[in-house]
Design a protein around this motif. Structure first.
Motif, short mmCIF file in Angstrom:
data_model
loop_
_atom_site.label_atom_id
_atom_site.label_comp_id
_atom_site.label_asym_id
_atom_site.label_seq_id
_atom_site.Cartn_x
_atom_site.Cartn_y
_atom_site.Cartn_z
N LEU A 170 0.82 -1.22 0.00
CA LEU A 170 0.00 0.00 0.00
C LEU A 170 0.84 1.26 0.00
CD1 LEU A 170 -2.96 -0.93 2.39
CD2 LEU A 170 -2.81 -1.13 -0.10
N GLY A 171 2.13 1.13 0.32
CA GLY A 171 3.02 2.29 0.28
C GLY A 171 3.66 2.51 -1.08
N GLN A 172 3.35 1.63 -2.04
CA GLN A 172 3.93 1.78 -3.37
C GLN A 172 3.25 2.90 -4.16
OE1 GLN A 172 3.85 -1.90 -5.58
NE2 GLN A 172 4.83 -3.09 -3.94
N CYS A 173 3.98 3.41 -5.13
CA CYS A 173 3.38 4.33 -6.09
C CYS A 173 2.65 3.50 -7.15
CB CYS A 173 4.45 5.18 -6.76
SG CYS A 173 5.31 6.30 -5.62
N GLU A 174 1.54 4.03 -7.64
CA GLU A 174 0.78 3.30 -8.65
C GLU A 174 1.56 3.23 -9.96
OE1 GLU A 174 -3.41 3.99 -8.96
OE2 GLU A 174 -3.43 5.13 -7.08
N SER A 175 1.49 2.07 -10.61
CA SER A 175 2.20 1.87 -11.86
C SER A 175 1.43 0.88 -12.72
CB SER A 175 3.62 1.33 -11.60
OG SER A 175 4.24 0.91 -12.81
#
Length: 317
Positions: free
Chosen positions: A84-89
């Motif tokens: 959930l801490g990732q950037c959307e890609s």
């Protein structure tokens, strides 16, 4: 049976804010059709109550459309803090993209904007019957809700909790409070009338409980029997990773029944002696021979039967 005296303080009344936003999710695994059919075919009026608003969502629409459990990876393992801490890609697995979208829409987890209660609907091929997964043993509101569902159920209804301080990784954990209704046995990709009816009954009872809570009913302190996840047991395997035994007939379909040291758990394919349980204490298996867990290296989970002391709870205000 183990007792957890630190799990609650029966002498204290705990007050919680009203539950104004409720989310009912189905299709987290696209081939578990009980939740899919409830979300798709029950009218919104059927799921509403005067004191709160119920939203519904097909959690994994691509997998649901194709009738498969997942597209790239298990959506119900994509809600860890790391993911959930990732950037959307657009290069991320589909379920990771979907987890970020769901958390943005119905969370973010841990924020005041998150939905107040999530009920995630699941099926299992294992003989769990009615299983309520309440998450952590410290979420007293969700546990009081589960206890109510258990008390009004006409069939066996077990409550499963994770270990204290277990990391969050499932869809339901983006809500402030949550409960998974896990019904079995039902094979992937099919819908059984009895399982569907039980799922809908539990859901309606849960929504009734939330209405009672919101309108001032005080739920008294009580002890509740739960099953706490202990460990996951894999199948015996050869050097190439292929299973060499199946679940023993004396264990098959015995979810939540006592498993004692020395009981047979696996039947070798080569005709050898049964493989026995080497544990040091009586435990309780769950998700025995779950079809989706073959690829995860899980033959069944073991659990400990514990008693949790729940405090009295009521709504603030």
């Amino acid at each position: 049976m183990f007792s957890d005296p630190d799990a609650g303080m029966t002498g204290e009344l705990q007050r919680f804010p009203p539950l104004g936003r409720v989310l009912v999710s189905g299709g987290t695994h696209g081939n578990e059709l009980g939740g899919v059919c409830v979300v798709k075919h029950k009218s919104s009026e059927c799921l509403q109550r005067p004191s709160f608003t119920t939203q519904t969502v097909i959690s994994n629409p691509r997998a649901t459309e194709r009738g498969v459990r997942q597209i790239d990876t298990d959506l119900n393992r994509c809600f860890s803090a790391e993911i959930l801490g990732q950037c959307e890609s657009v290069d991320s697995p589909y379920e990771v993209q979907r987890a970020l979208e769901l958390n943005r829409t119905f969370g973010p987890r841990g924020s005041e904007h998150a939905v107040d209660f999530i009920c995630d609907l699941h099926n299992t091929s294992a003989n769990t019957q009615s299983c309520l997964i309440a998450g952590l043993p410290t979420d007293f509101l969700s546990l009081q809700a589960a206890r109510y569902l258990q008390s009004v159920s006409k069939q066996p209804c077990h409550i499963l909790v994770m270990k204290r301080n277990a990391p969050a990784f499932t869809l339901m954990t983006i809500g402030k409070h949550f409960l998974t209704i896990e019904m079995g046995p039902q094979s992937p990709g099919v819908i059984r009338a009895d399982i569907y009816n039980k799922t809908l009954t539990h859901l309606q009872n849960l929504l009734d409980w939330i209405e009672l809570f919101n309108t001032g009913t005080e739920f008294q302190a009580a002890e509740v029997e739960c099953f706490e996840v202990h460990e996951k047991i894999d199948y015996p395997r050869d050097s190439e990773g292929h299973i060499t035994a199946c679940i023993h007939s004396e264990l098959q379909d015995r979810d939540f029944e006592p498993l004692n040291p020395g009981d047979p758990i696996f039947q070798p394919f080569d005709g050898g002696d049964p493989i026995i349980f080497q544990g040091q204490q009586t435990l309780y298996p769950v998700f025995v021979n779950e079809s989706a867990y073959y690829s995860k290296g899980i033959a069944f989970w073991t659990t400990r039967k514990i008693t949790l002391a729940l405090p009295s709870i009521s709504v603030k205000g």
